[in-house]
Design a protein around this motif. Structure first.
Motif, PDB file in Angstrom:
ATOM      1  N   PRO A 150     -10.956   2.208 -13.172  1.00 53.09           N
ATOM      2  CA  PRO A 150      -9.736   1.504 -13.596  1.00 53.09           C
ATOM      3  C   PRO A 150      -8.570   2.485 -13.743  1.00 53.09           C
ATOM      4  N   PHE A 151      -7.380   1.969 -13.526  1.00 47.25           N
ATOM      5  CA  PHE A 151      -6.213   2.841 -13.642  1.00 47.25           C
ATOM      6  C   PHE A 151      -6.033   3.345 -15.065  1.00 47.25           C
ATOM      7  N   GLN A 152      -6.451   2.576 -16.054  1.00 45.91           N
ATOM      8  CA  GLN A 152      -6.288   2.996 -17.439  1.00 45.91           C
ATOM      9  C   GLN A 152      -7.046   4.289 -17.739  1.00 45.91           C
ATOM     10  N   VAL A 153      -8.108   4.571 -16.966  1.00 41.84           N
ATOM     11  CA  VAL A 153      -8.884   5.779 -17.191  1.00 41.84           C
ATOM     12  C   VAL A 153      -8.102   7.026 -16.781  1.00 41.84           C
ATOM     13  N   ILE A 154      -7.334   6.913 -15.693  1.00 38.90           N
ATOM     14  CA  ILE A 154      -6.605   8.078 -15.173  1.00 38.90           C
ATOM     15  C   ILE A 154      -5.127   8.035 -15.546  1.00 38.90           C
ATOM     16  N   MET A 155      -4.732   7.089 -16.364  1.00 35.46           N
ATOM     17  CA  MET A 155      -3.312   6.888 -16.655  1.00 35.46           C
ATOM     18  C   MET A 155      -2.709   8.105 -17.357  1.00 35.46           C
ATOM     19  N   VAL A 156      -3.352   8.590 -18.389  1.00 38.30           N
ATOM     20  CA  VAL A 156      -2.798   9.716 -19.145  1.00 38.30           C
ATOM     21  C   VAL A 156      -2.786  11.001 -18.315  1.00 38.30           C
ATOM     22  N   PRO A 157      -3.893  11.390 -17.646  1.00 32.87           N
ATOM     23  CA  PRO A 157      -3.822  12.586 -16.791  1.00 32.87           C
ATOM     24  C   PRO A 157      -2.780  12.479 -15.685  1.00 32.87           C
ATOM     25  N   LEU A 158      -2.634  11.287 -15.115  1.00 30.69           N
ATOM     26  CA  LEU A 158      -1.637  11.104 -14.068  1.00 30.69           C
ATOM     27  C   LEU A 158      -0.224  11.303 -14.611  1.00 30.69           C
ATOM     28  N   LEU A 164       6.672   7.582  -8.034  1.00 29.09           N
ATOM     29  CA  LEU A 164       6.035   6.264  -8.040  1.00 29.09           C
ATOM     30  C   LEU A 164       5.349   5.986  -6.713  1.00 29.09           C
ATOM     31  N   ILE A 165       5.940   6.423  -5.607  1.00 29.59           N
ATOM     32  CA  ILE A 165       5.302   6.248  -4.299  1.00 29.59           C
ATOM     33  C   ILE A 165       3.972   6.987  -4.252  1.00 29.59           C
ATOM     34  N   LEU A 166       3.937   8.207  -4.743  1.00 29.91           N
ATOM     35  CA  LEU A 166       2.684   8.976  -4.758  1.00 29.91           C
ATOM     36  C   LEU A 166       1.663   8.345  -5.703  1.00 29.91           C
ATOM     37  N   ALA A 167       2.132   7.806  -6.826  1.00 28.03           N
ATOM     38  CA  ALA A 167       1.206   7.151  -7.757  1.00 28.03           C
ATOM     39  C   ALA A 167       0.576   5.916  -7.118  1.00 28.03           C
ATOM     40  N   TYR A 168       1.376   5.117  -6.441  1.00 27.37           N
ATOM     41  CA  TYR A 168       0.825   3.959  -5.728  1.00 27.37           C
ATOM     42  C   TYR A 168      -0.141   4.400  -4.630  1.00 27.37           C
ATOM     43  N   THR A 169       0.208   5.455  -3.925  1.00 28.90           N
ATOM     44  CA  THR A 169      -0.666   5.942  -2.857  1.00 28.90           C
ATOM     45  C   THR A 169      -2.009   6.385  -3.415  1.00 28.90           C
ATOM     46  N   ALA A 170      -1.986   7.115  -4.523  1.00 25.77           N
ATOM     47  CA  ALA A 170      -3.236   7.564  -5.132  1.00 25.77           C
ATOM     48  C   ALA A 170      -4.077   6.390  -5.630  1.00 25.77           C
ATOM     49  N   GLN A 171      -3.430   5.356  -6.136  1.00 27.91           N
ATOM     50  CA  GLN A 171      -4.155   4.229  -6.705  1.00 27.91           C
ATOM     51  C   GLN A 171      -4.779   3.346  -5.632  1.00 27.91           C
ATOM     52  N   PHE A 172      -4.058   3.102  -4.546  1.00 29.54           N
ATOM     53  CA  PHE A 172      -4.526   2.137  -3.546  1.00 29.54           C
ATOM     54  C   PHE A 172      -5.085   2.780  -2.277  1.00 29.54           C
ATOM     55  N   LEU A 173      -5.098   4.101  -2.195  1.00 27.33           N
ATOM     56  CA  LEU A 173      -5.636   4.762  -1.004  1.00 27.33           C
ATOM     57  C   LEU A 173      -7.137   4.520  -0.822  1.00 27.33           C
ATOM     58  N   PRO A 174      -7.968   4.566  -1.874  1.00 26.39           N
ATOM     59  CA  PRO A 174      -9.398   4.279  -1.643  1.00 26.39           C
ATOM     60  C   PRO A 174      -9.643   2.916  -1.020  1.00 26.39           C
ATOM     61  N   PHE A 175      -8.922   1.907  -1.467  1.00 26.72           N
ATOM     62  CA  PHE A 175      -9.057   0.569  -0.879  1.00 26.72           C
ATOM     63  C   PHE A 175      -8.657   0.580   0.594  1.00 26.72           C
ATOM     64  N   THR A 176      -7.568   1.268   0.911  1.00 29.19           N
ATOM     65  CA  THR A 176      -7.094   1.338   2.295  1.00 29.19           C
ATOM     66  C   THR A 176      -8.087   2.087   3.177  1.00 29.19           C
ATOM     67  N   VAL A 177      -8.603   3.197   2.685  1.00 27.92           N
ATOM     68  CA  VAL A 177      -9.579   3.980   3.451  1.00 27.92           C
ATOM     69  C   VAL A 177     -10.839   3.161   3.693  1.00 27.92           C
ATOM     70  N   PHE A 178     -11.274   2.439   2.689  1.00 28.55           N
ATOM     71  CA  PHE A 178     -12.482   1.620   2.829  1.00 28.55           C
ATOM     72  C   PHE A 178     -12.321   0.563   3.919  1.00 28.55           C
ATOM     73  N   LEU A 179     -11.216  -0.167   3.888  1.00 30.97           N
ATOM     74  CA  LEU A 179     -11.016  -1.220   4.885  1.00 30.97           C
ATOM     75  C   LEU A 179     -10.818  -0.644   6.285  1.00 30.97           C
ATOM     76  N   MET A 180     -10.056   0.439   6.409  1.00 24.85           N
ATOM     77  CA  MET A 180      -9.820   1.016   7.728  1.00 24.85           C
ATOM     78  C   MET A 180     -11.094   1.647   8.285  1.00 24.85           C
ATOM     79  N   THR A 181     -11.902   2.265   7.443  1.00 23.42           N
ATOM     80  CA  THR A 181     -13.174   2.817   7.909  1.00 23.42           C
ATOM     81  C   THR A 181     -14.099   1.705   8.369  1.00 23.42           C
ATOM     82  N   SER A 182     -14.137   0.621   7.610  1.00 25.26           N
ATOM     83  CA  SER A 182     -14.989  -0.510   7.996  1.00 25.26           C
ATOM     84  C   SER A 182     -14.531  -1.111   9.317  1.00 25.26           C
TER      85      SER A 182
END
Length: 275
Positions: free
Chosen positions: A116-124, A140-158
């Motif tokens: 969850p984002f709440q886990v990494i919110m303070v370190p971020l 903010l662009i980098l924060a969004y990229t870090a948050q949603f990149l795993p989802f994007t990588v998963f779908l593109m790899t699949s």
């Protein structure tokens, strides 16, 4: 035939109830936005006496909605472009290139979906503050990229896993480098998945409040959704104006969904049908 019709009704009734539960809040908000403050106080559930656009004009002009809209467009466009670039490159590498640790790396990306984002919110926030990226568009662009990149990588790899490896092997034999195979072969073939993932990420970034509120504390750089949230306090006694602001923020998302609902469905199911 009777059991078949009964089965259809059993499926149709809960789906109709779900559709009504989804559409009703939108219709209720639109009805409230058409009322005057006096009408709303008298009866919030009664139909509006006429079509009034004063609430939309007040929300747009009085709450700097145009600036919030521009901020959202800048951030969402930058984040989606970066997500598609990095996600497509990573998906191509993890699905078509054979290297040591590729499977482990893919599992690491997959496991990041469950954090969850709440886990990494303070370190971020601390890291971004040390880098001077708080209250900036790149931050903010980098924060969004870090948050949603795993989802994007998963779908593109699949998606790329469903493309025969013989295609990339033939391209390499023809003299293409790895980057040539990616740019000339994989990007055109992955266009449907890129469109689906791009739309989904645009919706995620557009609707986000928590990350934007954390990374953009000043009123000048607020995104549209954060601005709409602030309207609740600014117009606590003028609910029709607040409802008008909510609808202004929702219209771009609704238009995007109605135009690309098939691509969104394809993007959601890509991970379960490919690979």
């Amino acid at each position: 035939m009777a059991p078949l019709r009964a089965g259809r009704w059993i499926a149709a009734v809960p789906m109709a109830a779900l559709a009504i539960a989804t559409v009703y809040p939108l219709l209720f908000t639109a009805n409230v936005a058409m009322k005057t403050r006096h009408e709303y106080v008298l009866d919030r559930f009664a139909p509006a006496e006429g079509l009034r656009w004063d609430a939309f004009a007040s929300a747009w002009a009085g709450a700097d909605m145009d600036r919030y809209l521009a901020n959202s467009l800048i951030v969402v466009a930058g984040a989606v472009a970066l997500l598609l670039l990095l996600g497509s490159m990573a998906g191509f590498a993890l699905s078509q290139l054979r290297f040591r640790g590729s499977r482990l790396l893919f599992l690491a990306c997959l496991s990041a979906l469950f954090i969850p984002f709440q886990v990494i919110m303070v370190p971020l926030a601390r890291t971004m503050g040390q880098l001077g990226l708080v209250d900036t568009y790149p931050g903010l662009i980098l924060a969004y990229t870090a948050q949603f990149l795993p989802f994007t990588v998963f779908l593109m790899t699949s998606y790329y896993s469903g493309i025969p490896s013989e295609i990339t092997d033939a391209a390499r034999i023809d003299g293409n480098s790895v980057y040539g195979v990616y740019g000339r072969i994989m990007l055109p073939l992955g266009r449907p998945a890129l469109l689906s993932v791009g739309i989904l990420n645009a919706l995620f970034c557009w609707n986000d409040v928590l990350i934007a509120l954390l990374m953009m504390p000043s009123a000048e750089h607020r995104t549209l959704m954060v601005g709409v949230t602030a309207l609740r306090g600014q117009y606590s006694a003028d609910i029709p104006t607040f409802a008008g602001g909510v609808l202004i923020a929702a219209v771009p998302v609704l238009v995007l969904y109605l135009c690309f609902q098939r691509q969104i469905t394809a993007g959601v199911t890509a991970g379960s049908t490919k690979g």
